[in-house]
Structure formats: C-alpha cells, structure tokens
Scaffold this motif. Structure first.
Motif, mmCIF file in Angstrom:
data_model
loop_
_atom_site.group_PDB
_atom_site.id
_atom_site.type_symbol
_atom_site.label_atom_id
_atom_site.label_comp_id
_atom_site.label_asym_id
_atom_site.label_seq_id
_atom_site.Cartn_x
_atom_site.Cartn_y
_atom_site.Cartn_z
ATOM 1 N N LEU A 263 0.847 -1.184 0.000
ATOM 2 C CA LEU A 263 0.000 0.000 0.000
ATOM 3 C C LEU A 263 0.894 1.250 0.000
ATOM 4 N N GLY A 264 0.396 2.343 -0.563
ATOM 5 C CA GLY A 264 1.165 3.586 -0.596
ATOM 6 C C GLY A 264 1.147 4.275 0.753
ATOM 7 N N ALA A 265 1.761 3.626 1.735
ATOM 8 C CA ALA A 265 1.711 4.123 3.111
ATOM 9 C C ALA A 265 3.113 4.421 3.596
ATOM 10 N N GLY A 266 3.246 5.485 4.346
ATOM 11 C CA GLY A 266 4.549 5.840 4.897
ATOM 12 C C GLY A 266 4.371 6.811 6.033
ATOM 13 N N PRO A 267 5.475 7.432 6.455
ATOM 14 C CA PRO A 267 5.407 8.330 7.606
ATOM 15 C C PRO A 267 4.443 9.499 7.412
ATOM 16 N N ARG A 268 4.161 9.853 6.160
ATOM 17 C CA ARG A 268 3.257 10.976 5.920
ATOM 18 C C ARG A 268 1.810 10.526 5.774
ATOM 19 N N GLY A 269 1.547 9.276 5.955
ATOM 20 C CA GLY A 269 0.174 8.813 5.867
ATOM 21 C C GLY A 269 -0.037 7.873 4.697
ATOM 22 N N ILE A 270 -1.286 7.648 4.388
ATOM 23 C CA ILE A 270 -1.647 6.751 3.301
ATOM 24 C C ILE A 270 -2.309 7.590 2.210
ATOM 25 N N ASP A 273 -7.083 8.567 -3.474
ATOM 26 C CA ASP A 273 -7.698 9.481 -4.433
ATOM 27 C C ASP A 273 -8.727 10.328 -3.697
ATOM 28 N N ALA A 274 -9.381 11.232 -4.428
ATOM 29 C CA ALA A 274 -10.314 12.139 -3.767
ATOM 30 C C ALA A 274 -11.508 11.392 -3.179
ATOM 31 N N GLY A 275 -11.718 10.157 -3.626
ATOM 32 C CA GLY A 275 -12.828 9.366 -3.106
ATOM 33 C C GLY A 275 -12.421 8.420 -1.996
ATOM 34 N N CYS A 276 -11.255 8.645 -1.392
ATOM 35 C CA CYS A 276 -10.774 7.883 -0.227
ATOM 36 C C CYS A 276 -10.294 6.475 -0.576
ATOM 37 N N ARG A 277 -10.141 6.150 -1.855
ATOM 38 C CA ARG A 277 -9.588 4.834 -2.200
ATOM 39 C C ARG A 277 -8.068 4.911 -2.109
ATOM 40 N N ALA A 278 -7.483 4.008 -1.361
ATOM 41 C CA ALA A 278 -6.039 4.053 -1.123
ATOM 42 C C ALA A 278 -5.272 3.773 -2.414
ATOM 43 N N PHE A 279 -4.120 4.394 -2.527
ATOM 44 C CA PHE A 279 -3.174 4.078 -3.597
ATOM 45 C C PHE A 279 -2.245 2.971 -3.136
ATOM 46 N N ASP A 280 -1.815 2.152 -4.083
ATOM 47 C CA ASP A 280 -0.736 1.242 -3.731
ATOM 48 C C ASP A 280 0.595 1.974 -3.915
ATOM 49 N N PHE A 281 1.699 1.284 -3.658
ATOM 50 C CA PHE A 281 2.975 2.000 -3.660
ATOM 51 C C PHE A 281 3.395 2.453 -5.050
ATOM 52 N N GLY A 283 1.311 4.045 -6.927
ATOM 53 C CA GLY A 283 0.438 5.168 -7.263
ATOM 54 C C GLY A 283 -0.807 4.745 -8.003
ATOM 55 N N ILE A 284 -1.123 3.458 -7.955
ATOM 56 C CA ILE A 284 -2.322 2.958 -8.624
ATOM 57 C C ILE A 284 -3.412 2.767 -7.573
ATOM 58 N N VAL A 285 -4.612 3.195 -7.928
ATOM 59 C CA VAL A 285 -5.668 3.167 -6.931
ATOM 60 C C VAL A 285 -6.106 1.716 -6.682
ATOM 61 N N THR A 286 -6.355 1.402 -5.432
ATOM 62 C CA THR A 286 -6.834 0.052 -5.099
ATOM 63 C C THR A 286 -8.355 0.034 -5.234
ATOM 64 N N ALA A 296 -4.992 9.534 6.699
ATOM 65 C CA ALA A 296 -5.185 9.636 5.247
ATOM 66 C C ALA A 296 -4.551 10.900 4.697
ATOM 67 N N ARG A 297 -4.168 10.859 3.454
ATOM 68 C CA ARG A 297 -3.860 12.128 2.782
ATOM 69 C C ARG A 297 -4.392 12.043 1.368
ATOM 70 N N SER A 298 -5.132 13.063 1.008
ATOM 71 C CA SER A 298 -5.823 12.997 -0.270
ATOM 72 C C SER A 298 -5.795 14.359 -0.951
ATOM 73 N N PRO A 299 -5.924 14.345 -2.280
ATOM 74 C CA PRO A 299 -5.837 15.596 -3.036
ATOM 75 C C PRO A 299 -7.078 16.449 -2.795
ATOM 76 N N HIS A 300 -6.871 17.757 -2.714
ATOM 77 C CA HIS A 300 -7.991 18.660 -2.465
ATOM 78 C C HIS A 300 -8.105 19.668 -3.600
ATOM 79 N N ALA A 301 -9.265 19.669 -4.221
ATOM 80 C CA ALA A 301 -9.475 20.506 -5.406
ATOM 81 C C ALA A 301 -9.261 21.989 -5.119
ATOM 82 N N LEU A 302 -9.654 22.437 -3.915
ATOM 83 C CA LEU A 302 -9.560 23.868 -3.617
ATOM 84 C C LEU A 302 -8.132 24.331 -3.394
ATOM 85 N N PHE A 303 -7.269 23.382 -3.115
ATOM 86 C CA PHE A 303 -5.901 23.768 -2.775
ATOM 87 C C PHE A 303 -4.933 23.147 -3.775
#
Lengths: 463, 411
Positions: A263-270, A273-281, A283-286, A296-303
C-alpha cells in the motif's frame, strides 16, 4: 457485473475497519445508515470503545470531565464485532486479510483504514521512561497526567508549543501550577498559523504566567535516583527543575503495520484518491481499500490538488462518511471528499478557530478587530487569493471567510468591513517557518513528503 | 390598475395571517429592489445566511440613519443604541458583558437552573384555566409567561408589568415598517418618548440593585464583574431595554404560533402529549415554519456588494426575509410542510452570525415547556377561529388572540 458485486457487498459482504476511534466509528455508522447489512468488524489497539479526544487536553485535565466519560455519542446501533485491545500488525492485500498482533487474521471484502496518529514520543527512550514524563494522546495518557498533576505537581515543563502543548499549558495555569513551555520556533503555534499570529499566542502565554522559552530545544531530561524526572536541560544551557514533563512534539501516523503490504503508506500517511480509495505503492488506486481520518492524505481541489493530511476532528468525520458511502455504492455514485479544513482550539480563555490551509498562505491581513486586543479575523493569501482564515474570539465571521476561500476571493482584501482597523489595511508576511526545518507538527501536512525528504530518484526504465 | 409592490403587500396587514405565498413570490426574485430608495429584499436561505455573516453588512444605527430610515435610534431618545444596533467592536464588548451576566462561562447555570421555576409558572397559569372551557392563550398564557420569566431574569418587579407595557407597546409597534410609514412623525416621537420613559424606569431599578445586589441580571450588569469591565450606566439601560423587550415580545409569538400550528396538526399535538421530549424538535421546526421574527430590516452595506449577480450599492438598506428563507425549496425538502421529524432541523429563526438571538436558550426552554404542558393538560383543545386575529406587526408576527376551547384540564 460490477453492480451485482455492489449489491452483494451491501447485502452480505464483510467490511473491516481498522482503527476504532472517531473516523472508524463514524464510518461504521454511515455504512449501516446507508443500508449495509453484511458483517462489520472494528479493530482497535486501545481497549476502549471510541472516545472523543479534544476534551483530553482541556476539560479532562481541569477535572471538568472524567477521562472515562468522553465516549463518543452513538448515532445508531451498529451490530458490529469489536476487536478491541489488539492492534493490526499487517495487511495481505492479495489475500484480503488483516493480520492482528495476536496472530489472528480477519478476512475482508472491503477494508477501511482509519488508524490515525499517535503522539510522537520523547526520542531518548530511557528519558521518556522517567516517572513524570508524559505524552497526551489517549485516554490512558490523560488519566495518568491528570492524576500526576493533582498529586501536587510543582512545576510542569511542556515541550512543544503547538495546539496540544499550548492547551496543556493553559490548563495547568488554570490549575495554578507553575509552567515552563519550551518551543523550538520563535513563538507558539507558528507551524499552524505563522509567526504573526504566533506572536499573539506568545503574549497569551506570558500574560497568563507561563514561563515561555522560545528558540530553544530540550537537550535532556534528567532523572533522580528513584527514576523520577527532576529537571529539563535546554539548548541555551539553562536548566528548569520540573516534576512533570509533557512531551508535545506532534504526532506520527500509524502506518508501520502496513510496511511491506504494497500500500502507498509511509510516515506521511496513506495516499488516496479524492474518493478515499487508497493508492498502492505504485500510485495505482486500489479497489477495496479505503482510508479516512488523520492517517489519510488525499488531493484537495480547492488547494491545487495538493495532498492534504489533516489532523482535524471535522475532517475525520467527513472523510469517514465519504469513505463509507463510496465503499458500498456503485462507481457512478461515488463522492469526492471535499471537506474544508477547519479546526478549533481553546486556550487561556481564548477561542481560536481556523478554516482553509493557513500554512499554504504567505501573507496575512487582519480584516477585522485587532491583534493587540486579541480579538480578530485574519485571512491568509497565496498567489492573489484567500486560502485560509483564523479567528481569535471572533468565530462567527468564519463562515464568511470560508465562503471567500471557496470562491477563490482575491487577496489582498481591499473592501471595508465593520471592524477594520488601520493595522489590517496592508498585507504582511505571515511568517511561517521554513518547512524544511523541523518544528512541532503542523495540523496540516501540505504535500506528500517533507521538502527535506526530496531524495527521490526517478528511474522509469527500471521496473 | 397597478398592483401594489410586493413589499407593500407583505407589510400590508391584510396579508398577515398567511404571508407565505407572498414569500414564495419574493423568492422568485432573490434580490428584489422595487424602487429607488426602497430596500433590497433578500429572500433565499443561503443568501440570507451568508449576509448575516458578511462583515461588509452593518447593523449600526448610525449607518441606518444615514440610509434614511432610523429616527428612533437617534440620540433624541437619550439612550445610546443597544448592542443589536451596533457593529463590532462596540457590539462585541456590550454583548460579551451582557452575556457574562447571562450564560456560560460566567453564569453557566442561570438558564438551566430556571427549569423548575419555568415549570411552576406554566403550571400556575394553566391551573388558572380551571373551571373554564375557553381561554385566550395569548392574554392568559403566552404573554404572561415570558413576561414573568424575563422580569425574574432581569430583576424587574412583575407587578410593574402594566407600567412598562405602556412603554413597550409603542416601541414594538414602531418596529413595523407599515405602521411607521402610515403614522407620521408624532408616532415616532411617541416611541422615542416611550424608550426614554422605560430607560428612566429601569434606571431606578439599576440604582437599587447597585446598592443592594440580588441574583439577577440587572445586579450583575450594574456590578460589571466580567473580564470586560463594566458598562456605563447608559449602556446598562439600553441593554436592559433591549432584553426586556426582546425577552418577551418574541417568545409570546413563538408559543402562540406553536399552539396554532399544533392545533392545525393534531397528530403532533397527540405525539407531544405522549412524549414531551418531542418538544425539542417541535420548537426547532416551529422556528423554521412560523418564526416570530419574520424579517430583519436593520442592515445596510458599507461598500458595494454583489448578491446573485446584483450589485447592491454602498449605503443601501437590506431586508433579510428570514421567514422566506426558512421555506426556501433550494434549502429544504418539502419546505411548506410542518415536519418536526425532518433530519435536517435548521432555520434562520434566531438569525445567525454575531447578532444571532441572545435569548435563544431561554426562548427554547420556555417554549418547550409551555407547549409540552399545554399539550398534556388541555383536554381535546380546539381552535375557535382559524386563522385567528393577528397583530399588525409584519416584523414580529403572531396572533393577537388565540382563543381555544377545551373539555377540561388534566391534573
């Protein structure tokens, strides 16, 4: 086919939630609310059912609330299996299994990871173990610290003046205890709100009798022969005697159990995508693994689609609801997690609230009130637009600021407002510390990695 | 023949019993400006809500006077404007001091501790219906109850009610745009005079309380113990006038509108009888469905602002039509239905932002207790007239009388 799967999943699928705190509970409730009738398992490392953390550094310390009575209110019956007191130890993505520390395995059809963060411990283990040295994240931490403070503590040293550290200092002062706060940056709260607002926070500390030491680090915790902490050594070579030390150096994301899982998990979180589906390492969505809350860390459209990690109560709730919804709905009904970052703090009798992402801003304007009176609305600007706002005892204007952020309103703010003072007519540098320098953890992590960590080697030719 | 303007029809007494079709018409033009010099009327929920939080919108009586519409608050009354007619920072300071005598953190129990007392007052009033099968719920219940409460809370002798009522009535009437327009300068002068008289009456009480403090808000305001220091004597009086008026003129209507609505929806009256806790949801839904304060006519903008593509020029008067926003289909599903079971019990009934209703905790508690007890004790209550006769006021809207017949009283 896919619709059949969702139907089946909603009816009799197995959903496992790792993390039995705010996000985990709200996700579980949402799943049931939205008609999930399959089996639901919540796994939590603490022995307690989900409880609320904000009171731990405020009313619990002051004895106004008991640590045992901070359970989160339930919105509904859950009909879930609780596996409490045992942490998850690993994840088998292919086999769709969560491994528990006690050796058991739990199979899932869909998984939600909401393992949150934990307090960053004092880095020297033998010093961290001294009697009287605390962190404050869990109910047990709060119970232990409260008992110690009530048992006749003389001087408390708080290491780190972020929100949690400042709240602890505030509570201790309210209890009449002598408090020293040691902060590496030039002022409290600078990581979250910048130096200009930090200076206001510093005044609050000083006026409330806190012995505030800035631009210092703690070099050692000294114990006595009985193994009790007795003094704190600072980098300016001063020594502060103390019988209680509260280590408040931010938090660490609980992702270690996922190492090697793919899983794409590390010290900065997991990452998700914007829909809360985790990425694997890669960068492909699971498909079947979702994340929510502090971890969690996810992309935010406003920022600018930056990946945001938010240690915010409201984010945990909103993200859990979105994740739960997306877990059991057809692809076409999925929603993005678009929560506006927002947090609050209460310290030294002042109500501090913020919306947006202050550390993204490089300039600040006080558009209402005055920092000298410590009642004001400040807005942060970045590249000509409003990206965040902070209020001290002025929270009722925050909703307006939020709309300004949502609309990408222009910065500097030129129009008059009902309480505009001369000091707020010109933008000033918000004065955030260089992000590559470590300070106490901000409550928002702006991107996937620290600028200090840019050691990535891009080698697309080698798979 | 041209039809009168929409605003004129809304303020016209003839439409008081059911202004909601007019509000629906209003919402079709969410920013309505019918004529030069007339207010900009805002009627959609989201617009109202956002303007209530907009720091470019002023409540300051001085700005209002500049916009040509507020003689009442001018200095000729001898009292400075109360905090409802001020902007920050003055507003914040006065409201904070008033709040330190009223609510948390300084007086966290003042309202909640009144629960028992409120019950007692309600019980006594209903006991007074004994032997009768018809009462006017306004005169015999919905008016005396909040008056007794606000008197107790402030520390105003209940027996002085007839005296201050003669000052309060013209003041409240003066809030109504239609009445003011038709009445002329002598009416405004009478209202100013009433405000001065009420202020002088309260000054006597404040003086007594500063010598001999009791457990009431006037004593606390006079003592000025809060972290913000004390109000000036004149500020105490303005605040007391405000609280005395706002503390009962609104709750009367909330309770009366509540009973009227319940009598029109007997299934909820029945459910409330069986489950007094339903009162919480009923009161919130009432604040949406039949709010006592229908509109806020006291706002101006201090710069050009844009709402839904319409630029409202600096200095314009703005009317926020709370009751229209409360039934905005953009915001609420099935907004014209009274539905205390809705998941989303929200409303603008108490306003929002820095001026959101100061007395909301008391108003909620009073109305919850009042409605639950009326439901429980009145046997088979029925409306005598539907609609009942209304008070003329378009701002503070409610029935003047609500005559109800019933078969008897439950103990």
């Amino acid at each position: 086919m896919a619709a059949d799967y969702v139907d089946w999943l909603r009816r009799e699928g197995r959903i496992v939630i790792v993390g039995a705190s705010l996000a985990g509970l709200r996700a579980a409730e949402t799943l049931r609310e939205e008609g999930f009738t399959g089996s639901l398992t919540l796994i939590g490392d603490e022995p307690y059912e989900p409880y609320d953390r904000p009171p731990l550094s405020k009313s619990v310390l002051l004895g106004k609330a008991s640590p045992e009575h901070t359970e989160l209110p339930r919105r509904r019956e859950l009909d879930a299996e609780w596996r409490l007191g045992v942490p998850a130890a690993g994840l088998d993505l292919t086999g769709k299994r969560v491994l528990l520390a006690d050796g058991e395995e739990v199979d899932y059809d869909r998984l939600l990871i909401a393992t949150g963060v934990r307090a960053r411990p004092w880095p020297v283990p033998e010093e961290a173990e001294l009697d009287g040295v605390f962190v404050l994240r869990t109910r047990d931490d709060a119970t232990a610290l409260t008992e110690k403070l009530r048992a006749g503590a003389r001087r408390v040293v708080v290491i780190g003046a972020g929100f949690a550290g400042s709240e602890v200092a505030s509570a201790c002062r309210e209890m009449g205890l002598e408090v020293t706060v040691a902060e590496r940056a030039g002022a409290p709260l600078v990581g979250a709100l910048g130096g200009v607002i930090g200076a206001v926070a510093a005044e609050l500390h000083l006026e409330n009798g806190v012995d505030l030491r800035t631009r210092v680090t703690v070099t050692a915790l000294e114990g006595d022969a009985m193994g009790r902490v007795r003094a704190v050594h600072l980098s300016d070579e001063s020594v502060v005697e103390a019988d209680v030390v509260v280590v408040s150096l931010g938090s660490m994301r609980n992702t270690e159990w996922l190492s090697g899982s793919g899983l794409g998990a590390g010290p900065r979180g997991i990452a998700s995508d914007a829909g809360c589906r985790a990425f694997d390492f890669r960068g492909i969505v699971t498909d079947d693994v979702f994340v929510a809350g502090d971890v969690a860390r996810s992309p935010h459209a406003l920022f600018g689609y930056q990946f945001l990690s938010l240690e915010h109560w409201g984010n945990a709730v909103a993200q859990a609801e979105t994740a739960a919804h997306n877990m059991i709905c057809p692809a076409s009904d999925r929603r993005p997690h678009m929560w506006m970052p927002a947090f609050w703090s209460s310290q030294f009798g002042v109500n501090i609230k913020s919306v947006g992402v202050p550390p993204m801003g490089d300039e600040l304007m006080i558009i209402q009130g005055s920092t000298a009176e410590r009642r004001f609305v400040g807005v942060y600007g970045f590249k000509g637009r409003v990206v965040a706002a902070v209020t001290f005892d002025n929270a009722r204007w925050l909703e307006y600021c939020q709309r300004q952020i949502e609309q990408g309103a222009p910065f500097p703010v030129e129009y008059p407002t009902v309480d505009r003072r001369p000091e707020g007519r010109q933008p000033v540098a918000a004065d955030f510390p260089d992000p590559s320098l470590p300070t106490h953890g901000p409550t928002v992590t702006l991107s996937g990695y620290s600028p200090a960590d840019r050691r990535l080697v891009f080698t697309p030719g080698h798979h | 023949m041209t039809q009168p303007s929409l605003v004129a029809r809304i303020t016209d007494f003839a439409n008081r019993a059911d202004p909601y079709p007019l509000y629906a018409e209003l919402r079709r033009t969410p920013v309505l400006h019918e004529e030069e010099g007339e207010p900009y009327v805002i009627s959609s929920y989201w617009d109202i809500e956002s303007l209530l939080h907009d720091p470019r919108i002023s409540s300051d009586a001085a700005n209002m006077t500049a916009a040509g519409a507020d003689e009442l608050q001018s200095e000729s009354t001898g009292l400075p404007p109360s905090f409802i007619r001020l902007d920050p920072p003055e507003h914040d300071r006065l409201r904070r001091i008033a709040n330190s005598a009223f609510g948390p953190p300084h007086e966290p129990r003042r309202v909640d501790d009144m629960r028992g007392e409120l019950h007692t007052i309600v019980t006594e009033l209903i006991d007074g219906f004994a032997g009768r099968t018809e009462v006017d719920l306004v005169d015999q219940f919905a008016y005396p109850f909040p008056v007794t409460v606000i008197c107790r809370l402030l520390g105003v002798p209940r027996e002085d009610e007839p005296r201050f009522r003669s000052w309060v009535d013209p003041l409240v009437a003066s809030l109504d745009p239609e009445t003011r327009q038709s009445a002329g300068p002598e009416f405004v002068q009478a209202a100013q005079e009433a405000r001065t008289q009420l202020g002088m009456y309260l000054a006597g009480l404040v003086e007594e309380r500063s010598k001999d403090p009791r457990d009431d808000m006037l004593s606390d305001l006079a003592a000025g113990k809060g972290p913000d220091g004390a109000m000036t004597m004149m500020e105490v009086l303005s605040t007391a006038v405000l609280l005395l008026i706002a503390g009962h003129e609104t709750t009367v209507n909330l309770i009366t509108n509540g009973m009227l609505t319940l009598l029109r929806h007997p299934e909820y009256l029945q459910r409330l009888r069986e489950d007094p806790e339903l009162a919480v949801n009923i009161v919130e839904e009432l604040l949406r469905y039949e709010p006592p304060v229908q509109l806020v006519p006291q706002r101006t903008c201090i710069t050009d602002i844009e709402v839904r593509g319409v630029t409202i020029p600096k200095g314009s008067r703005i009317w926020l039509m709370l009751a229209a926003g409360n039934r905005d289909p953009e915001r609420f599903k099935d907004p014209e239905r009274f539905d205390p079971d809705r998941d989303d019990l929200q409303h603008l009934g108490f306003g929002s932002g820095i001026h959101s209703c100061f007395g909301a905790p008391v108003a909620r508690l009073e109305t919850q207790i009042a409605l639950a007890e009326l439901a429980r004790r009145l046997q088979d209550p029925r409306l005598v007239a539907d609609p009942p006769p209304y008070r003329p006021n378009a701002v503070l809207r409610g029935p003047r009388h609500l005559t109800v017949t019933f078969d008897g009283l439950n103990p």
